[in-house]
Write an enzyme that holds these catalytic residues in place. Structure first.
Site, short mmCIF file in Angstrom:
data_model
loop_
_atom_site.label_atom_id
_atom_site.label_comp_id
_atom_site.label_asym_id
_atom_site.label_seq_id
_atom_site.Cartn_x
_atom_site.Cartn_y
_atom_site.Cartn_z
N SER A 205 5.48 -1.22 -7.77
CA SER A 205 4.92 -2.29 -6.95
C SER A 205 3.72 -2.91 -7.64
O SER A 205 2.99 -2.23 -8.39
CB SER A 205 4.49 -1.69 -5.61
OG SER A 205 3.64 -2.58 -4.92
N ASP B 262 18.53 14.30 1.43
CA ASP B 262 17.22 13.95 0.86
C ASP B 262 17.30 14.13 -0.65
O ASP B 262 17.64 15.23 -1.13
CB ASP B 262 16.17 14.90 1.47
CG ASP B 262 14.77 14.65 0.94
OD1 ASP B 262 14.62 14.01 -0.11
OD2 ASP B 262 13.83 15.12 1.60
N LYS C 260 2.54 5.23 -6.10
CA LYS C 260 3.20 4.36 -7.10
C LYS C 260 2.52 4.53 -8.45
O LYS C 260 3.19 4.58 -9.49
CB LYS C 260 3.16 2.89 -6.66
CG LYS C 260 4.03 2.58 -5.45
CD LYS C 260 5.51 2.76 -5.74
CE LYS C 260 6.38 2.58 -4.53
NZ LYS C 260 7.74 3.09 -4.68
N ASN D 128 4.34 -4.49 9.62
CA ASN D 128 3.06 -4.73 8.97
C ASN D 128 3.14 -5.94 8.06
O ASN D 128 2.16 -6.65 7.85
CB ASN D 128 2.66 -3.53 8.09
CG ASN D 128 2.40 -2.31 8.93
OD1 ASN D 128 1.63 -2.38 9.88
ND2 ASN D 128 3.04 -1.20 8.60
N TYR E 73 -0.10 5.47 -0.25
CA TYR E 73 1.18 4.87 -0.69
C TYR E 73 1.01 4.24 -2.08
O TYR E 73 1.78 4.50 -3.01
CB TYR E 73 1.65 3.81 0.32
CG TYR E 73 2.58 2.80 -0.29
CD1 TYR E 73 3.92 3.11 -0.52
CD2 TYR E 73 2.11 1.54 -0.69
CE1 TYR E 73 4.77 2.19 -1.12
CE2 TYR E 73 2.95 0.62 -1.30
CZ TYR E 73 4.26 0.95 -1.50
OH TYR E 73 5.10 0.04 -2.12
N PHE F 157 6.66 -7.82 -6.52
CA PHE F 157 5.62 -8.50 -5.76
C PHE F 157 6.02 -8.42 -4.28
O PHE F 157 6.27 -7.33 -3.81
CB PHE F 157 5.34 -9.88 -6.39
CG PHE F 157 4.47 -9.69 -7.62
CD1 PHE F 157 4.98 -9.02 -8.74
CD2 PHE F 157 3.13 -10.02 -7.63
CE1 PHE F 157 4.18 -8.72 -9.84
CE2 PHE F 157 2.32 -9.73 -8.72
CZ PHE F 157 2.84 -9.08 -9.83
N ASN F 158 6.12 -9.49 -3.54
CA ASN F 158 6.40 -9.33 -2.10
C ASN F 158 7.87 -9.66 -1.79
O ASN F 158 8.22 -10.84 -1.65
CB ASN F 158 5.47 -10.23 -1.28
CG ASN F 158 4.03 -9.75 -1.33
OD1 ASN F 158 3.45 -9.63 -2.41
ND2 ASN F 158 3.46 -9.47 -0.18
N LYS G 182 7.17 3.97 2.57
CA LYS G 182 6.52 2.75 2.06
C LYS G 182 5.55 2.07 3.03
O LYS G 182 5.13 0.94 2.79
CB LYS G 182 7.58 1.75 1.62
CG LYS G 182 8.52 1.35 2.76
CD LYS G 182 9.47 0.25 2.35
CE LYS G 182 10.29 -0.20 3.54
NZ LYS G 182 11.25 -1.22 3.27
C1 UD1 Z 1 1.86 -4.95 1.23
C2 UD1 Z 1 1.25 -3.72 0.59
C3 UD1 Z 1 1.93 -3.46 -0.72
C4 UD1 Z 1 3.44 -3.34 -0.52
C5 UD1 Z 1 3.96 -4.61 0.13
C6 UD1 Z 1 5.43 -4.45 0.44
C7 UD1 Z 1 -1.10 -3.61 1.30
C8 UD1 Z 1 -2.53 -3.74 0.90
N1 UD1 Z 1 -0.17 -3.89 0.37
O1 UD1 Z 1 1.53 -6.08 0.43
O2 UD1 Z 1 1.43 -2.27 -1.26
O3 UD1 Z 1 4.07 -3.15 -1.77
O4 UD1 Z 1 3.25 -4.83 1.35
O5 UD1 Z 1 5.97 -5.67 0.80
O6 UD1 Z 1 -0.81 -3.32 2.44
N2 UD1 Z 1 -0.46 -11.17 6.89
C9 UD1 Z 1 -0.94 -11.85 7.99
N3 UD1 Z 1 -0.51 -11.43 9.23
C10 UD1 Z 1 0.35 -10.38 9.40
C11 UD1 Z 1 0.84 -9.72 8.25
C12 UD1 Z 1 0.39 -10.12 7.02
O7 UD1 Z 1 -1.72 -12.78 7.87
O8 UD1 Z 1 0.68 -10.06 10.54
C13 UD1 Z 1 -0.91 -11.60 5.55
C14 UD1 Z 1 -1.68 -10.54 4.79
O9 UD1 Z 1 -3.04 -10.62 5.06
C15 UD1 Z 1 -1.33 -10.91 3.34
C16 UD1 Z 1 0.06 -11.55 3.43
O10 UD1 Z 1 0.25 -11.88 4.80
O11 UD1 Z 1 -2.21 -11.87 2.87
C17 UD1 Z 1 1.17 -10.61 3.00
O12 UD1 Z 1 0.99 -9.37 3.69
P1 UD1 Z 1 2.07 -8.21 3.61
O13 UD1 Z 1 3.42 -8.76 3.91
O14 UD1 Z 1 1.58 -7.09 4.44
O15 UD1 Z 1 2.10 -7.82 2.07
P2 UD1 Z 1 0.89 -7.34 1.11
O16 UD1 Z 1 -0.30 -6.96 1.87
O17 UD1 Z 1 0.73 -8.38 0.05
#
Ligand code: UD1
Length: 349
Positions: A138, A72, A167, A212, A163, A192-193, A98
């Site tokens: 992030s 760690d 950051k 998620n 989380y 970003f993503n 995360k």
């Molecule tokens: C999330 C985190 C962000 C983190 C990033 C890592 C939140 C609010 N933000 O970003 O802090 O740095 O992940 O990658 O949680 N979506 C669907 N169906 C699903 C999953 C997601 O429609 O099953 C949509 C969400 O509503 C969003 C988009 O896809 O509009 C992207 O979602 P996600 O991949 O979770 O990323 P963020 O929410 O942008």
């Protein structure tokens, strides 16, 4: 161009870069980029959220087995041993918890792990006079931005999850440290993503349990691991009503870390860069592009909005492009094709 590449590789040769969380999703791709740019990565990972086979995969891609330590990175004594053994010329710090949802349930785990490890590493960086520190931040620090594309001068916003708050706090810790210790240059990369996988399909994202994030959910649905993807809301003020995000290929993101180590750096201080493509894509665009590029269909339905989602977040990436010369090479289609290549080989594993 060839000369420049050889020259840069010669300059980097034997420059050892410590990569915490180097077996993780972004960490492993960055280790590959470092090796390809002539650096020598030294990994610290406790494998709580990553797998050891990733190290063999890095070896398959680069023909090099990176040095890796299992502990760690909050452990000061063990860190000191590594720094005594190797002359470390830079640190890239990824290791952190995360999962946004988990952080709401277990806030203290996040505050303890994410903050303690950063403080330990910064102390060691100062003790051993390491010149460069890159911190994995992030776009979540912006909360719901007032305008998009969002640039680095946008105010720090409200972030709902522990989380996200770690950051923000970690950025502040980095700022204060860079201010107090002017020999240490700290770069904050606001991702970003991140999506996709190495084009070889040998390394990629390994979500724990039900994903998620959108793209791992899409790939698992296509693979039959999940029955159906729910699109969270289609009544946002966007092109098709679904949320818009800036999806960046993980290999491009990895290259941004290498770029952050390369510029001349006579002075310390903190540098902040957005790392995104500058393009927004809606959830439905992602699903349709995935279907098209991989020639398959993804079972999906429209559901309720997810709490805390902003309508549209995408980057102004002009700063990193002009100051570090970094530009994304891959398209959304490439990233979604590579994510599927990775998912398919995982199914066969
Ligand atoms: C999330 C985190 C962000 C983190 C990033 C890592 C939140 C609010 N933000 O970003 O802090 O740095 O992940 O990658 O949680 N979506 C669907 N169906 C699903 C999953 C997601 O429609 O099953 C949509 C969400 O509503 C969003 C988009 O896809 O509009 C992207 O979602 P996600 O991949 O979770 O990323 P963020 O929410 O942008």
């Amino acid at each position: 161009m060839l000369f420049l590449t050889i020259f840069t590789e010669t300059m980097n040769k034997d420059r050892k870069i410590l990569v915490t969380g180097g077996a993780g999703f972004i960490g492993s791709h960055t280790v590959v980029s470092l090796i390809e740019s002539g650096f020598t990565p030294i990994i610290i990972d406790d494998f709580r959220n990553s797998e050891k086979f990733i190290l063999d995969r890095i070896n398959q891609i680069t023909a090099l087995h990176p040095i890796a330590y299992e502990f760690d990175c909050a452990d000061q004594n063990k860190l000191r041993e590594v720094f005594t053994e190797h002359e470390i010329g830079g640190i890239i710090h990824f290791a952190a918890d995360k999962a946004v949802g988990e952080s709401v349930k277990l806030p203290l785990k996040y505050y303890e792990n994410n903050i303690q490890s950063l403080v330990s590493l910064l102390k060691i960086a100062i003790e051993f006079k390491v010149p460069d520190f890159v911190f994995s931040s992030s776009c979540t620090v912006y909360g719901e931005p007032d305008k998009v594309p969002v640039d680095e001068n946008a105010p720090i916003g409200f972030t709902a999850s522990p989380y996200g708050y770690t950051k923000q706090v970690c950025e502040r810790i980095c700022r204060d440290t860079a201010y107090a210790y002017s020999n240490l240059k700290i770069t904050l990369l606001r991702y970003f993503n991140p999506i996709g996988a190495h084009p070889s399909g040998l390394i990629g994202e390994l979500p724990l349990g039900v994903p998620n994030n959108l793209v791992p959910f899409v790939t698992q649905t296509a693979a039959g691991i999940r029955d159906q993807l729910t699109v969270f809301g289609n009544d946002y003020p966007t092109v098709d009503g679904t949320c818009v995000r800036d999806y960046i290929h993980v290999c491009d993101l990895a290259d941004a870390h290498v770029a952050a180590l390369n510029p001349s750096k006579e002075e310390g201080g903190v540098n902040i860069f957005n790392v995104g493509t500058g393009l927004g894509s809606s959830v439905l665009e992602v699903v349709r592009t995935f279907e098209k590029v991989n020639n398959l269909s993804v079972n999906h339905k429209i559901g309720e909005r997810r709490e805390g989602d902003a309508a549209a977040v995408f980057a102004d990436n002009s700063k990193i492009s002009s100051e570090l010369g970094w530009k994304p090479k891959y398209t959304l289609s490439d990233a979604l094709a590579h994510a599927w290549t990775w998912q398919k080989q995982l199914n066969e594993k």
